[in-house]
Design a protein around this motif. Structure first.
Motif, PDB file in Angstrom:
ATOM      1  N   ASP A   1       0.804  -1.218   0.000  1.00 31.84           N
ATOM      2  CA  ASP A   1       0.000   0.000   0.000  1.00 31.84           C
ATOM      3  C   ASP A   1       0.842   1.275   0.000  1.00 31.84           C
ATOM      4  N   TRP A   2       1.364   1.667   1.129  1.00 31.96           N
ATOM      5  CA  TRP A   2       1.890   3.029   1.294  1.00 31.96           C
ATOM      6  C   TRP A   2       3.045   3.372   0.363  1.00 31.96           C
ATOM      7  N   ILE A   3       4.140   2.632   0.459  1.00 28.94           N
ATOM      8  CA  ILE A   3       5.305   2.952  -0.374  1.00 28.94           C
ATOM      9  C   ILE A   3       5.027   2.668  -1.863  1.00 28.94           C
TER      10      ILE A   3
ATOM     11  N   ASP B   1       8.275  -9.196  14.234  1.00 28.66           N
ATOM     12  CA  ASP B   1       9.616  -9.056  13.644  1.00 28.66           C
ATOM     13  C   ASP B   1       9.513  -8.645  12.175  1.00 28.66           C
ATOM     14  N   ASP B   2       8.607  -9.304  11.445  1.00 35.11           N
ATOM     15  CA  ASP B   2       8.424  -8.966  10.024  1.00 35.11           C
ATOM     16  C   ASP B   2       8.026  -7.498   9.881  1.00 35.11           C
ATOM     17  N   PHE B   3       7.085  -7.086  10.714  1.00 33.32           N
ATOM     18  CA  PHE B   3       6.609  -5.704  10.606  1.00 33.32           C
ATOM     19  C   PHE B   3       7.753  -4.723  10.867  1.00 33.32           C
ATOM     20  N   GLU B   4       8.566  -5.025  11.844  1.00 33.65           N
ATOM     21  CA  GLU B   4       9.688  -4.132  12.160  1.00 33.65           C
ATOM     22  C   GLU B   4      10.621  -3.990  10.946  1.00 33.65           C
ATOM     23  N   VAL B   5      10.927  -5.119  10.326  1.00 36.67           N
ATOM     24  CA  VAL B   5      11.809  -5.095   9.152  1.00 36.67           C
ATOM     25  C   VAL B   5      11.155  -4.310   8.013  1.00 36.67           C
ATOM     26  N   ASN B   6       9.885  -4.632   7.756  1.00 41.34           N
ATOM     27  CA  ASN B   6       9.205  -3.986   6.625  1.00 41.34           C
ATOM     28  C   ASN B   6       9.028  -2.488   6.853  1.00 41.34           C
ATOM     29  N   ARG B   7       8.682  -2.118   8.072  1.00 42.27           N
ATOM     30  CA  ARG B   7       8.493  -0.696   8.370  1.00 42.27           C
ATOM     31  C   ARG B   7       9.821   0.044   8.271  1.00 42.27           C
ATOM     32  N   ASP B   8      10.889  -0.557   8.782  1.00 39.19           N
ATOM     33  CA  ASP B   8      12.206   0.082   8.680  1.00 39.19           C
ATOM     34  C   ASP B   8      12.574   0.315   7.216  1.00 39.19           C
ATOM     35  N   GLU B   9      12.299  -0.690   6.388  1.00 41.73           N
ATOM     36  CA  GLU B   9      12.598  -0.542   4.953  1.00 41.73           C
ATOM     37  C   GLU B   9      11.771   0.590   4.342  1.00 41.73           C
ATOM     38  N   SER B  10      10.503   0.649   4.720  1.00 42.91           N
ATOM     39  CA  SER B  10       9.636   1.715   4.191  1.00 42.91           C
ATOM     40  C   SER B  10      10.178   3.085   4.584  1.00 42.91           C
ATOM     41  N   LEU B  11      10.564   3.212   5.851  1.00 44.55           N
ATOM     42  CA  LEU B  11      11.034   4.527   6.318  1.00 44.55           C
ATOM     43  C   LEU B  11      12.378   4.883   5.681  1.00 44.55           C
ATOM     44  N   ASP B  12      13.233   3.881   5.471  1.00 45.30           N
ATOM     45  CA  ASP B  12      14.500   4.136   4.772  1.00 45.30           C
ATOM     46  C   ASP B  12      14.223   4.664   3.368  1.00 45.30           C
ATOM     47  N   THR B  13      13.274   4.022   2.693  1.00 45.75           N
ATOM     48  CA  THR B  13      12.921   4.454   1.340  1.00 45.75           C
ATOM     49  C   THR B  13      12.384   5.882   1.369  1.00 45.75           C
ATOM     50  N   LEU B  14      11.456   6.124   2.289  1.00 46.58           N
ATOM     51  CA  LEU B  14      10.844   7.457   2.387  1.00 46.58           C
ATOM     52  C   LEU B  14      11.913   8.524   2.621  1.00 46.58           C
ATOM     53  N   ARG B  15      12.823   8.250   3.561  1.00 57.05           N
ATOM     54  CA  ARG B  15      13.887   9.222   3.850  1.00 57.05           C
ATOM     55  C   ARG B  15      14.789   9.435   2.645  1.00 57.05           C
TER      56      ARG B  15
ATOM     57  N   TRP C   1      14.154   9.492  -0.348  1.00 54.37           N
ATOM     58  CA  TRP C   1      13.553  10.339  -1.388  1.00 54.37           C
ATOM     59  C   TRP C   1      13.782  11.830  -1.143  1.00 54.37           C
ATOM     60  N   ASN C   2      14.031  12.208   0.115  1.00 54.34           N
ATOM     61  CA  ASN C   2      14.193  13.643   0.424  1.00 54.34           C
ATOM     62  C   ASN C   2      13.122  14.490  -0.238  1.00 54.34           C
ATOM     63  N   LEU C   3      11.899  14.166   0.018  1.00 52.14           N
ATOM     64  CA  LEU C   3      10.782  14.785  -0.712  1.00 52.14           C
ATOM     65  C   LEU C   3      10.761  16.312  -0.600  1.00 52.14           C
ATOM     66  N   THR C   4      10.474  16.966  -1.696  1.00 51.22           N
ATOM     67  CA  THR C   4      10.328  18.428  -1.704  1.00 51.22           C
ATOM     68  C   THR C   4       8.850  18.774  -1.517  1.00 51.22           C
ATOM     69  N   GLU C   5       8.601  20.024  -1.146  1.00 55.38           N
ATOM     70  CA  GLU C   5       7.217  20.506  -1.019  1.00 55.38           C
ATOM     71  C   GLU C   5       6.452  20.264  -2.318  1.00 55.38           C
ATOM     72  N   GLU C   6       7.151  20.455  -3.420  1.00 54.88           N
ATOM     73  CA  GLU C   6       6.495  20.302  -4.722  1.00 54.88           C
ATOM     74  C   GLU C   6       6.103  18.839  -4.969  1.00 54.88           C
ATOM     75  N   GLN C   7       7.011  17.943  -4.629  1.00 57.21           N
ATOM     76  CA  GLN C   7       6.692  16.519  -4.824  1.00 57.21           C
ATOM     77  C   GLN C   7       5.488  16.106  -3.963  1.00 57.21           C
ATOM     78  N   LEU C   8       5.384  16.711  -2.787  1.00 56.51           N
ATOM     79  CA  LEU C   8       4.277  16.343  -1.890  1.00 56.51           C
ATOM     80  C   LEU C   8       2.912  16.711  -2.467  1.00 56.51           C
ATOM     81  N   THR C   9       2.896  17.625  -3.426  1.00 56.56           N
ATOM     82  CA  THR C   9       1.611  18.025  -4.036  1.00 56.56           C
ATOM     83  C   THR C   9       1.274  17.169  -5.263  1.00 56.56           C
ATOM     84  N   LEU C  10       2.194  16.323  -5.692  1.00 64.65           N
ATOM     85  CA  LEU C  10       1.919  15.460  -6.852  1.00 64.65           C
ATOM     86  C   LEU C  10       0.742  14.534  -6.534  1.00 64.65           C
ATOM     87  N   LYS C  11       0.042  14.138  -7.559  1.00 67.41           N
ATOM     88  CA  LYS C  11      -1.179  13.360  -7.333  1.00 67.41           C
ATOM     89  C   LYS C  11      -1.161  11.992  -7.981  1.00 67.41           C
TER      90      LYS C  11
END
Lengths: 151, 151
Positions: free
Chosen positions: A34-36, A73-87, A89-99
């Motif tokens: 879902d999220w990532i 344990d699985d959730f911890e691994v998967n969530r860590d991976e998601s947050l690593d990916t999110l970080r 990306w270094n998202l810009t304000e402009e990217q946050l408005t993309l749809k």
């Protein structure tokens, strides 16, 4: 919050009345599908920006044979991976408005997706507190009156 | 759940609308003046078994000048001490049926007190999820419809 609890507290759910075990499985499935993945669809701005519908009952198949401890344990691994990916990306304000296009809501922005990810976590932590507290509805005796969670 | 969050998420509460900061202070006050002290009153079976009324707003004075991080550390220490005490009692089934007098409810058993301690924790974890999620009511956009916590 769930680590080390006996199965009395954490299992025994149904599709209509999830136990903590089912909720953790649901959160895992959200990390993987879902999220990532949806954020990627938005960021890529490809031709088809419609999200794949999320199966909110997938965990009833996918968690089979796993202990809650394994799921945590699985959730911890998967969530860590998601947050690593999110970080990363270094998202810009402009990217946050993309749809992207939600299969039911239509246009949604990346910032709305990420805020919903947070609120979705909180919703399910709340659900866990409610499901567990309900088990003590009778055990608390007259305190029930003060404990709105038991209503 | 609260460690490392910015103050936007955790402070700014009022007596009628507690922030996570206030809730942690309330839990600390419960460890010090409510659960274990009341259990002691029951176990001692002395002449006066009426509990001292619990001040559910005490944290608005007692937490003053402390950071949330300090409160979380305090709570960890106090809770650990409470659980050590509880374990050291090695309570029997018979002891769990002993009664004290709640200033409002009248007769309550030790087992009801301990079950309420658990349900009380869950109530306040739930409250934290609700207070934090509300901050994203607008930010989630159309997902609001799916997130019952925002109702």
């Amino acid at each position: 919050m769930l680590t080390g609890l006996s199965e009395d507290w954490t299992t025994g759910g149904t599709q209509d009345n999830w136990a903590p075990y089912d909720i953790v499985g649901h959160l895992i499935h959200g990390e993987l599908t879902d999220w990532i993945p949806r954020a990627r669809i938005i960021l890529e701005q490809g031709e088809n920006r419609t999200f794949v519908p999320f199966d909110r009952l997938a965990q009833f198949e996918l968690s089979k044979g796993k202990s809650l401890s394994e799921l945590l344990d699985d959730f911890e691994v998967n969530r860590d991976e998601s947050l690593d990916t999110l970080r990363s990306w270094n998202l810009t304000e402009e990217q946050l408005t993309l749809k992207g296009i939600h299969p039911e809501f239509g246009d949604v922005s990346l910032s709305e997706l990420i805020a919903s990810w947070v609120a979705h976590d909180l919703t399910h932590i709340r659900q866990i507190t409610q499901v567990m507290a309900k088990k003590y509805t009778d055990a608390v005796g007259p305190w029930r009156e003060y404990l709105s969670i038991l209503e």
